[in-house]
Write an enzyme that holds these catalytic residues in place. Sequence first.
Site, PDB file in Angstrom:
ATOM      1  N   CYS A  61     -11.412  33.315  45.373  1.00 36.26           N
ATOM      2  CA  CYS A  61     -12.715  33.974  45.463  1.00 36.26           C
ATOM      3  C   CYS A  61     -13.395  33.850  46.824  1.00 36.26           C
ATOM      4  CB  CYS A  61     -13.646  33.440  44.379  1.00 36.26           C
ATOM      5  SG  CYS A  61     -12.991  33.714  42.720  1.00 36.26           S
ATOM      6  N   HIS A  67     -17.986  40.876  40.581  1.00 38.31           N
ATOM      7  CA  HIS A  67     -17.280  39.930  41.454  1.00 38.31           C
ATOM      8  C   HIS A  67     -15.856  40.420  41.725  1.00 38.31           C
ATOM      9  CE1 HIS A  67     -15.524  36.447  43.169  1.00 38.31           C
ATOM     10  NE2 HIS A  67     -15.241  35.773  42.060  1.00 38.31           N
ATOM     11  N   CYS A  73     -17.493  29.181  44.533  1.00 43.12           N
ATOM     12  CA  CYS A  73     -16.460  28.299  43.999  1.00 43.12           C
ATOM     13  C   CYS A  73     -15.117  29.004  44.137  1.00 43.12           C
ATOM     14  CB  CYS A  73     -16.735  27.951  42.539  1.00 43.12           C
ATOM     15  SG  CYS A  73     -16.858  29.373  41.425  1.00 43.12           S
ATOM     16  N   GLY A  96     -11.007  29.085  42.559  1.00 42.42           N
ATOM     17  CA  GLY A  96     -10.054  28.667  41.554  1.00 42.42           C
ATOM     18  C   GLY A  96      -9.116  27.586  42.044  1.00 42.42           C
TER      19      GLY A  96
END
Length: 414
Positions: A117, A368, A398, A400
Amino acid sequence: MAAQRLSSIVSQLTPTTGQNPLSKITSKNPDDVVITLAIRTPLTKGGKGGLKDTPLDGLVFKILEQVVRKSRIDPQMVEDICLGNVSDAKAAYYVRAACLAAGFPNTTAASSVNRFCSSGLKAVQDIANQIITGSIEIGVAVGAEHMSTGGDRLTRPFVDEIVNANQDAADCLQPMGQTSENVGKDFNISREQQDRYAAESYRRAEAAQKSGWFDDEITPITVKVDGKDVTLTRDEGIRPGTTYEGLSKIRPAFPDYGDRSTGGNSSQVTDGAAAILLMKRSKALELNQPILAKFVGATVAGLAPRIMGIGPSIAVPKLLTKFGLTMDDIDVVELNEAFASMAVYCKDTLKIPYEKMNPRGGAIALGHPLGCTGARQICTGLSECRRRKAKVLLTTMCIGTGMGMAGLFVNEQV
């Protein structure tokens, strides 16, 4: 004329000697890496929205086409383009072909990066670092994701040597929804807190869209939808009239792991792209490019994979410490709302005044698109800084498998 031009350039620079940390990052120096263009497509609903029939290569082509059109820069001067993308292993092929089709010469190189991300921000950092080290003078960072095509789930478990090595390694297999439920349980972020947070994200996004605040960051694009030409101008994920009461009735999205995260308080599945044009300040002044902002720096930090959502709470203090800053020095915070669980935790743990954070809503309301978000946040955050006549922008997300990333920028369109 040359002497006058040099005098004009020097007058736009400021010394840094003896300055406090805030003055230092807002100073203007010839070697600063600056942003001269920050644009994005509308964000559309995955699988059924305006970009569903525009695959990744088409999406990258469309945004690069707009970079050429809007930047007023000779494409031959751009030396490298870096695409942040998560789900497509062919991204490097696509960005190279797309840049050639969009008007860049074959002397412009291209690559792709993937740090889940944060990929869009990672692409910005990659181009900025190349400029800082002198490898290139001008580059474009792109973030793009076509989630309509599919996600990035593993097709098999890790080999036994990894899974059996330790718990953190095995936990990298946990689905994102499970990690959100872990955060909710571990840190007592209730379903009500998450739904109320989500309702506010929707309210802010709706108000921002109605007020036209997104207009200067979005570049309209024309694409094929079901075989017909359609011009996209607005984000599609915003749901006017969303309330806490309505959100509280939505069933849990990950019942195998918990009952707090839902389709209403989690980020949406979305398609979209964003692009950031970077160069040294001296080059921007030489080319009469508008200087939107200064890239100050970015950093990444790791943590336990099972609570990956709280990554910003680790990355943000690390970044601020590097520059001697505190949250009081930050004017606008764009924190990616992967899930309301992590957004609530990070807001409270970092003590971010809510009026500073995601004032136009976040990924819960906007969507997102994984690789796009890191670049999209810069577009949105700088636009909000211009609206507020504010200076310092912090972006964070954040990541993954247990990481967080954060970037720091100074708006110069005050």
